[in-house]
Design a protein around this motif. Structure first.
Motif, PDB file in Angstrom:
ATOM      1  N   GLU A 166       0.830  -1.211   0.000  1.00 58.84           N
ATOM      2  CA  GLU A 166       0.000   0.000   0.000  1.00 58.84           C
ATOM      3  C   GLU A 166       0.859   1.254   0.000  1.00 58.84           C
ATOM      4  OE1 GLU A 166      -2.318   0.702   3.468  1.00 58.84           O
ATOM      5  OE2 GLU A 166      -3.867   1.748   2.354  1.00 58.84           O
ATOM      6  N   ALA A 167       1.949   1.223   0.770  1.00 63.52           N
ATOM      7  CA  ALA A 167       2.785   2.414   0.866  1.00 63.52           C
ATOM      8  C   ALA A 167       3.376   2.785  -0.478  1.00 63.52           C
ATOM      9  CB  ALA A 167       3.901   2.179   1.884  1.00 63.52           C
ATOM     10  N   ALA A 168       3.653   1.801  -1.329  1.00 64.77           N
ATOM     11  CA  ALA A 168       4.268   2.114  -2.611  1.00 64.77           C
ATOM     12  C   ALA A 168       3.244   2.309  -3.713  1.00 64.77           C
ATOM     13  CB  ALA A 168       5.234   0.994  -3.005  1.00 64.77           C
ATOM     14  N   THR A 169       2.193   1.487  -3.740  1.00 66.30           N
ATOM     15  CA  THR A 169       1.280   1.521  -4.877  1.00 66.30           C
ATOM     16  C   THR A 169      -0.004   2.277  -4.582  1.00 66.30           C
ATOM     17  OG1 THR A 169       0.137  -0.509  -4.257  1.00 66.30           O
ATOM     18  CG2 THR A 169       2.106  -0.747  -5.567  1.00 66.30           C
TER      19      THR A 169
ATOM     20  N   ALA B  39      -1.116   4.897   4.634  1.00 68.37           N
ATOM     21  CA  ALA B  39       0.041   5.497   3.981  1.00 68.37           C
ATOM     22  C   ALA B  39      -0.402   6.713   3.178  1.00 68.37           C
ATOM     23  CB  ALA B  39       0.690   4.473   3.062  1.00 68.37           C
ATOM     24  N   PRO B  40       0.484   7.718   2.989  1.00 65.50           N
ATOM     25  CA  PRO B  40       0.084   8.924   2.246  1.00 65.50           C
ATOM     26  C   PRO B  40      -0.355   8.626   0.820  1.00 65.50           C
ATOM     27  CG  PRO B  40       2.221   9.229   3.294  1.00 65.50           C
ATOM     28  CD  PRO B  40       1.833   7.813   3.512  1.00 65.50           C
ATOM     29  N   ARG B  41       0.140   7.533   0.253  1.00 64.82           N
ATOM     30  CA  ARG B  41      -0.235   7.212  -1.124  1.00 64.82           C
ATOM     31  C   ARG B  41      -1.532   6.432  -1.210  1.00 64.82           C
ATOM     32  NH1 ARG B  41       4.794   5.207  -4.790  1.00 64.82           N
ATOM     33  NH2 ARG B  41       6.101   7.023  -4.482  1.00 64.82           N
ATOM     34  N   ARG B  43      -5.077   4.984  -1.631  1.00 67.51           N
ATOM     35  CA  ARG B  43      -6.158   5.483  -2.471  1.00 67.51           C
ATOM     36  C   ARG B  43      -7.463   5.403  -1.690  1.00 67.51           C
ATOM     37  NH1 ARG B  43      -3.492   2.359  -6.924  1.00 67.51           N
ATOM     38  NH2 ARG B  43      -5.027   0.737  -6.617  1.00 67.51           N
TER      39      ARG B  43
END
Lengths: 390, 166
Positions: A166-169, B39-41, B43
Motif C-alpha cells: 500500500e505504501a508504494a502503490t 500510507a500517504p499514497r 487510495r
C-alpha cells in the motif's frame, strides 16, 4: 416399414431409454451431497457434488462458474491501460502478479522494454504478492483441519506485506501499478528499509508456523499420505506451480522462462518434494515463501537507479499481432494470449489461470478418499475462486 | 534426549504469543475509537481542485467503468493583459464521481493533464443510501484539505516530484 411404425419404434426406444435412466438413478449406490456453493473451505463460491458411500467418496464433481465475471469479454471493450484494473481482480490475494504477464505481452507487441529499475521493482512486487498470497494459505490450511490459531497469525503477518504494497502503490489488494513500458510511480523514500523489516517478520512467521502446525502430530497424520498426486498424473491434468513441484517435478517458469523479469540475476533455488501428498504441498509452499523473502531481499539490495518508464506514446495503440506470455504466479502458471488488431482495445484476451487447471484434477483425486479428507485435499490444492471462474 | 511432541511445541507458541500480547499490547486497532493511519499514497477518496479543471473530459473517458460525470460550458474571461481580447475558458458546471461504481484504480488521477485530481487517504465516507455516494464538485473540493504532500522518492529514482496546489 411404414412411417407410423417407424415413429412407434422410435417412441418405444425413447421410452426404454427413459426407463433405463430412472432405473440407473434409483439403483445407483450412495448419497449425493453438495459441498458449497458457500462453504468455509472454499475461497469463494465453489460447489462440489460428491456421491458418498458411507464416508467414502465414490465420485466428485466440481461445479464452477458461480463467480464468472467475464473478464475476457470485458477486456475487449476497454483500452489497454483500463484492462489492468480488471485483471487485478482475478487472483485477488496476489493481484500484482496478474498484471505482469498482460503488460509483458503488450510490451512484446509494442516492442518496448521497461527500463531495468522498473523490471526490478516489478519483480519485487511479483514476489511480495506471492508472499502475501501464500502466507494466507499457510494459515488457512490450519483452519480446514480445525486449528484456528494459525490463521490469526497469518492475517497478522500478511498485514506487514500488504502495508508495504500500500505504501508504494496506494492499494492494498489491487495495486494497479504496472503500466505498459514501466511503472506508475517510483518507490517512496524509506520503503526499502521498511520492506526488509517486513520480510524478517514473514521469516519469523514461517518459523513460528513450523513449530505451531507443521510439527503437530494431528496435522501430520491428517495430511501425510493423503491426496497423493503422482508426477505423471499431475502433468497430464496440467497442474502447475507448487502443486506439481510437490510431486517432484522440477518445473518453475521463474527459472525456466524469465521473460522480462530479472530472476536470473538472483541466487535462489527451486524447491521440490518427492511425496506429492497434502503435506508436501504445504511444506513446499512454506519453503517458497522463505525463498521469495530471499529473492526480494537480494533484489532490494541490487536495485539499479534510473527512469521507471520507457518512451511510450500517451495514447497507447498496440500494433497488429499476437503475443503469448506465461509467468509463474503464486498459484501456478498464468498466461495471457493477447490478439491486437491495431486499435485502442485488445481484439481478444485469453487468460489461462492456474487454479482452473489445478482444480481439474479434483474428480480424479477425490475418488475413494474419506469425507473429512476432501476438505484437506481441496485446501492443499489451493485455488482461488476468482482465478477459477475469472 | 526425547523429542518434544509437536503438539506441546505448538501450545508453547500459542502461550508465547499470549504472553507477548499481554506485555506489548495487541496488534488490532479498536477502530471507531482509534483510527488507522493509512500510507500517504493510499487510495481513499479523490479530491478535486476545481480551479485547475478545464472540463476536458479525459478522466471521464479513461475511467474503466465510466463513473465520472462532467458538464461544462464556455464563458468569456477578462483578458490577461490590458487592452487584450477576452479569453474563452471552460467553466465547470458539474463534476460528479459515483463512488458506488468507482474501482479505485486511479486512472483518472493519472491521466489528468492539468493536475486537478488528487488522491487522499481519507476513508470515512460511507453512506446509508447508495445514491449518497455520488459526490458532487463541492464535496469533492472539500477533500482537497486532506490531500497529503507528495513524498520524496527512494534514492536512484529519476521521477520529478510534484506539488499539491493549496
Amino acid at each position: 416399414m411404414t412411417a407410423i411404425s417407424d415413429r412407434r419404434q422410435m417412441a418405444y426406444i425413447a421410452n426404454q431409454a427413459a426407463d433405463a435412466r430412472v432405473n440407473l438413478e434409483l439403483e445407483a449406490e450412495g448419497m449425493t451431497l453438495n459441498i458449497g456453493p458457500q462453504h468455509p473451505a472454499t475461497h469463494g463460491t465453489l460447489r462440489i457434488v460428491v456421491r458418498l458411500d458411507g464416508e467414502q467418496v465414490i465420485e466428485a464433481d466440481p461445479v464452477m462458474g458461480y463467480m464468472h465475471r467475464g473478464y475476457e469479454k470485458l477486456a475487449e471493450v476497454r483500452t489497454y491501460p483500463q484492462v489492468t484494473t480488471l485483471v487485478n481482480r482475478i487472483d485477488w490475494l496476489g493481484s500484482f502478479a496478474n498484471e505482469v504477464p498482460f503488460i509483458l505481452a503488450c510490451e512484446r507487441l509494442m516492442e518496448v522494454e521497461a527500463p531495468p529499475r522498473a523490471q526490478w521493482i516489478r519483480t519485487i512486487f511479483h514476489e511480495l504478492g506471492r508472499i502475501a498470497n501464500v502466507t494466507l494459505f499457510l494459515g488457512d490450511l490450519g483452519v480446514q483441519l480445525g486449528a484456528i490459531t494459525p490463521v490469526f497469525l497469518a492475517f497478522r503477518d500478511r498485514e506487514y506485506i500488504l502495508n508495504q504494497i500500500e505504501a508504494a502503490t496506494g492499494g492494498r489488494f489491487h495495486p494497479n501499478f504496472d503500466r505498459i513500458g514501466g511503472l506508475k510511480d517510483d518507490l517512496p523514500a524509506g520503503w526499502i528499509a521498511e520492506t526488509k523489516v517486513a520480510l524478517d517478520k514473514i521469516r519469523e512467521f514461517c518459523n513460528t508456523l513450523e513449530d505451531l502446525l507443521m510439527g503437530n502430530e494431528i496435522f501430520q497424520s491428517r495430511t501425510r499420505g493423503v491426496g497423493v498426486i503422482p508426477a505423471d498424473v499431475g502433468l497430464a491434468y496440467g497442474l502447475t506451480g507448487a502443486n506439481i513441484r510437490a510431486s517432484g517435478v522440477d518445473w518453475d517458469l521463474r527459472r525456466d522462462n524469465p521473460v522480462g523479469l530479472p530472476y536470473d540475476q538472483v541466487d535462489w533455488k527451486v524447491w521440490t518434494h518427492p511425496d506429492g501428498d497434502s503435506f508436501a504441498r504445504c511444506w513446499l509452499r512454506m519453503q517458497e515463501v522463505r525463498e521469495s523473502c530471499n529473492i526480494v531481499e537480494q533484489l532490494l539490495d541490487t536495485i539499479p537507479g534510473g527512469p521507471i518508464m520507457a518512451k511510450v506514446p500517451r495514447v497507447i495503440k498496440v500494433p497488429e499481432g499476437e503475443a503469448y506470455v506465461a509467468t509463474e504466479n503464486p498459484l501456478g502458471m498464468m498466461s495471457y494470449y493477447v490478439v491486437s488488431q491495431g486499435g485502442l482495445e485488445p481484439f481478444r484476451v485469453k487468460i489461462r489461470s492456474a487454479s482452473f487447471s489445478n482444480m481439474s484434477i479434483a474428480p480424479w483425486l477425490l475418488k475413494g478418499v474419506y469425507m473429512p479428507d476432501v476438505i484437506t485435499i481441496l485446501a492443499s490444492l489451493y485455488f482461488i475462486l476468482g482465478d477459477i471462474d475469472r | 534426549m526425547p523429542q518434544v511432541p509437536g503438539m506441546l511445541k505448538g501450545l508453547g507458541v500459542t502461550f508465547g504469543t499470549m504472553v507477548n500480547t499481554i506485555k506489548n499490547g495487541s496488534n488490532t486497532v479498536q477502530y471507531p475509537h482509534v483510527k488507522e493511519d493509512p500510507a500517504p499514497r493510499a487510495r481513499g477518496v479523490i479530491a478535486l481542485h476545481e480551479e485547475n479543471c478545464t472540463s476536458c473530459m479525459l478522466c471521464a473517458r479513461e475511467c474503466p467503468d465510466w463513473c465520472i460525470y462532467i458538464e461544462g460550458h464556455k464563458t468569456l474571461a477578462p483578458p490577461r493583459r490590458a487592452g487584450g481580447k477576452p479569453r474563452s475558458v471552460n467553466k465547470l458546471d458539474r463534476f460528479d464521481i459515483d463512488y458506488s461504481l468507482c474501482m479505485y484504480c486511479g486512472i483518472c488521477v493519472e491521466v489528468c493533464p492539468f493536475e486537478a485530481l488528487f488522491w487522499t487517504p481519507e476513508y470515512e465516507y460511507s453512506e446509508e443510501k447508495i445514491a449518497d455516494l455520488l459526490h458532487d464538485k463541492s464535496r469533492l473540493g472539500k477533500w482537497m484539505e486532506t490531500v497529503p504532500d507528495f513524498e520524496s522518492y527512494e534514492s536512484g529514482a529519476e521521477v520529478k516530484g510534484k506539488k499539491v496546489p493549496r
